[in-house]
Write a protein that holds these residues in place. Sequence first.
Motif, PDB file in Angstrom:
ATOM      1  N   VAL A 112      30.545  38.850  36.508  1.00  0.00           N
ATOM      2  CA  VAL A 112      30.539  37.599  35.735  1.00  0.00           C
ATOM      3  C   VAL A 112      29.087  37.181  35.498  1.00  0.00           C
ATOM      4  O   VAL A 112      28.719  36.788  34.397  1.00  0.00           O
ATOM      5  CB  VAL A 112      31.343  36.483  36.442  1.00  0.00           C
ATOM      6  CG1 VAL A 112      31.038  35.120  35.849  1.00  0.00           C
ATOM      7  CG2 VAL A 112      32.832  36.768  36.356  1.00  0.00           C
ATOM      8  N   ARG A 113      28.268  37.309  36.534  1.00  0.00           N
ATOM      9  CA  ARG A 113      26.841  36.978  36.403  1.00  0.00           C
ATOM     10  C   ARG A 113      26.164  37.898  35.379  1.00  0.00           C
ATOM     11  O   ARG A 113      25.229  37.499  34.697  1.00  0.00           O
ATOM     12  CB  ARG A 113      26.156  37.096  37.762  1.00  0.00           C
ATOM     13  CG  ARG A 113      24.766  36.520  37.779  1.00  0.00           C
ATOM     14  CD  ARG A 113      24.125  36.512  39.162  1.00  0.00           C
ATOM     15  NE  ARG A 113      24.173  37.819  39.788  1.00  0.00           N
ATOM     16  CZ  ARG A 113      24.660  38.059  41.002  1.00  0.00           C
ATOM     17  NH1 ARG A 113      25.136  37.086  41.722  1.00  0.00           N
ATOM     18  NH2 ARG A 113      24.651  39.270  41.497  1.00  0.00           N
ATOM     19  N   HIS A 149      28.194  47.614  33.724  1.00  0.00           N
ATOM     20  CA  HIS A 149      27.937  46.213  33.386  1.00  0.00           C
ATOM     21  C   HIS A 149      26.662  45.670  34.006  1.00  0.00           C
ATOM     22  O   HIS A 149      26.441  44.476  34.008  1.00  0.00           O
ATOM     23  CB  HIS A 149      29.130  45.351  33.809  1.00  0.00           C
ATOM     24  CG  HIS A 149      30.388  45.785  33.154  1.00  0.00           C
ATOM     25  ND1 HIS A 149      30.653  45.534  31.835  1.00  0.00           N
ATOM     26  CD2 HIS A 149      31.445  46.510  33.630  1.00  0.00           C
ATOM     27  CE1 HIS A 149      31.832  46.064  31.528  1.00  0.00           C
ATOM     28  NE2 HIS A 149      32.318  46.657  32.584  1.00  0.00           N
ATOM     29  N   GLY A 161      27.517  38.824  32.673  1.00  0.00           N
ATOM     30  CA  GLY A 161      27.898  38.404  31.335  1.00  0.00           C
ATOM     31  C   GLY A 161      29.338  38.678  30.935  1.00  0.00           C
ATOM     32  O   GLY A 161      29.734  38.360  29.819  1.00  0.00           O
ATOM     33  N   LEU A 162      30.152  39.242  31.802  1.00  0.00           N
ATOM     34  CA  LEU A 162      31.552  39.499  31.461  1.00  0.00           C
ATOM     35  C   LEU A 162      32.371  38.224  31.555  1.00  0.00           C
ATOM     36  O   LEU A 162      32.092  37.363  32.401  1.00  0.00           O
ATOM     37  CB  LEU A 162      32.137  40.530  32.439  1.00  0.00           C
ATOM     38  CG  LEU A 162      32.642  41.839  31.863  1.00  0.00           C
ATOM     39  CD1 LEU A 162      31.546  42.543  31.107  1.00  0.00           C
ATOM     40  CD2 LEU A 162      33.200  42.714  32.930  1.00  0.00           C
ATOM     41  N   ASP A 163      33.378  38.103  30.699  1.00  0.00           N
ATOM     42  CA  ASP A 163      34.291  36.970  30.804  1.00  0.00           C
ATOM     43  C   ASP A 163      35.175  37.178  32.038  1.00  0.00           C
ATOM     44  O   ASP A 163      35.273  38.285  32.560  1.00  0.00           O
ATOM     45  CB  ASP A 163      35.134  36.834  29.534  1.00  0.00           C
ATOM     46  CG  ASP A 163      36.030  38.022  29.309  1.00  0.00           C
ATOM     47  OD1 ASP A 163      37.221  37.962  29.680  1.00  0.00           O
ATOM     48  OD2 ASP A 163      35.531  39.040  28.765  1.00  0.00           O
ATOM     49  N   LEU A 164      35.822  36.120  32.501  1.00  0.00           N
ATOM     50  CA  LEU A 164      36.570  36.175  33.754  1.00  0.00           C
ATOM     51  C   LEU A 164      37.689  37.215  33.729  1.00  0.00           C
ATOM     52  O   LEU A 164      37.858  37.974  34.688  1.00  0.00           O
ATOM     53  CB  LEU A 164      37.123  34.790  34.099  1.00  0.00           C
ATOM     54  CG  LEU A 164      37.826  34.689  35.453  1.00  0.00           C
ATOM     55  CD1 LEU A 164      36.871  35.045  36.592  1.00  0.00           C
ATOM     56  CD2 LEU A 164      38.372  33.282  35.660  1.00  0.00           C
ATOM     57  N   LYS A 165      38.457  37.266  32.642  1.00  0.00           N
ATOM     58  CA  LYS A 165      39.571  38.211  32.559  1.00  0.00           C
ATOM     59  C   LYS A 165      39.071  39.655  32.645  1.00  0.00           C
ATOM     60  O   LYS A 165      39.617  40.465  33.398  1.00  0.00           O
ATOM     61  CB  LYS A 165      40.342  37.995  31.250  1.00  0.00           C
ATOM     62  CG  LYS A 165      41.574  38.871  31.115  1.00  0.00           C
ATOM     63  CD  LYS A 165      42.331  38.562  29.836  1.00  0.00           C
ATOM     64  CE  LYS A 165      43.529  39.461  29.692  1.00  0.00           C
ATOM     65  NZ  LYS A 165      44.232  39.210  28.432  1.00  0.00           N
ATOM     66  N   SER A 166      38.022  39.977  31.915  1.00  0.00           N
ATOM     67  CA  SER A 166      37.450  41.320  31.961  1.00  0.00           C
ATOM     68  C   SER A 166      36.851  41.605  33.334  1.00  0.00           C
ATOM     69  O   SER A 166      36.961  42.723  33.854  1.00  0.00           O
ATOM     70  CB  SER A 166      36.373  41.489  30.890  1.00  0.00           C
ATOM     71  OG  SER A 166      36.934  41.342  29.609  1.00  0.00           O
ATOM     72  N   ALA A 167      36.212  40.604  33.932  1.00  0.00           N
ATOM     73  CA  ALA A 167      35.598  40.775  35.250  1.00  0.00           C
ATOM     74  C   ALA A 167      36.654  41.075  36.310  1.00  0.00           C
ATOM     75  O   ALA A 167      36.423  41.897  37.204  1.00  0.00           O
ATOM     76  CB  ALA A 167      34.803  39.531  35.618  1.00  0.00           C
TER      77      ALA A 167
END
Length: 187
Positions: free
Chosen positions: A103-104, A186, A106-112
């Motif tokens: 998430v840090r 990522h 840059g991924l959105d929560l669902k993808s993370a």
Amino acid sequence: MEHTGRHGDTTHDHGGHGDPAGHEARHGTHTAHTAHGTHGPRAGASWSMAVKATLHCLTGCAVGEILGMVVGTALGWSNLPTMVLAIALAFLFGYSFTLFAVVRAGLDLKSAIKVALAADTVSIAVMEAVDNGIVALTPGAMDAHLSDGLFWSALLGGFAVAFLITTPVNKWMIGRGRGHAVVHAHH
């Protein structure tokens, strides 16, 4: 330069391969290809990468499992519910460490969440099976109190053996583009 017979009966003019503008006009920029290197077989994962991935997993597992053991023991629970809590927290903390990192990045929560599940499930499962198996099979360890050396030696010894067994598993998975390899995409 002309190629005939390679793509059916069509003829392709590939003159200007040295000229980037000419190449882009015919084939586009292919920027997506630059991110993943060559199209050949994957290079195997290094032991260093596998050790780092396993230490990452071990950290989350240890935090969750020790917390679960402390809570279960403090509440006077029997062995089974304490072990279930410890394993659940090991998975929770293991996933959380990866989740926060991606998430840090840059991924959105669902993808993370998908990345964390893909990266850590097998590693955590192997680590927990080995570690808890050792604790369960060590005579007296399940009945030892938090203040007993037997409890801590069985638990920490279990983590050490789990690390040794999980590292080659992680190396194999990373080498095939699975496990922690999905996290490295990522970073």
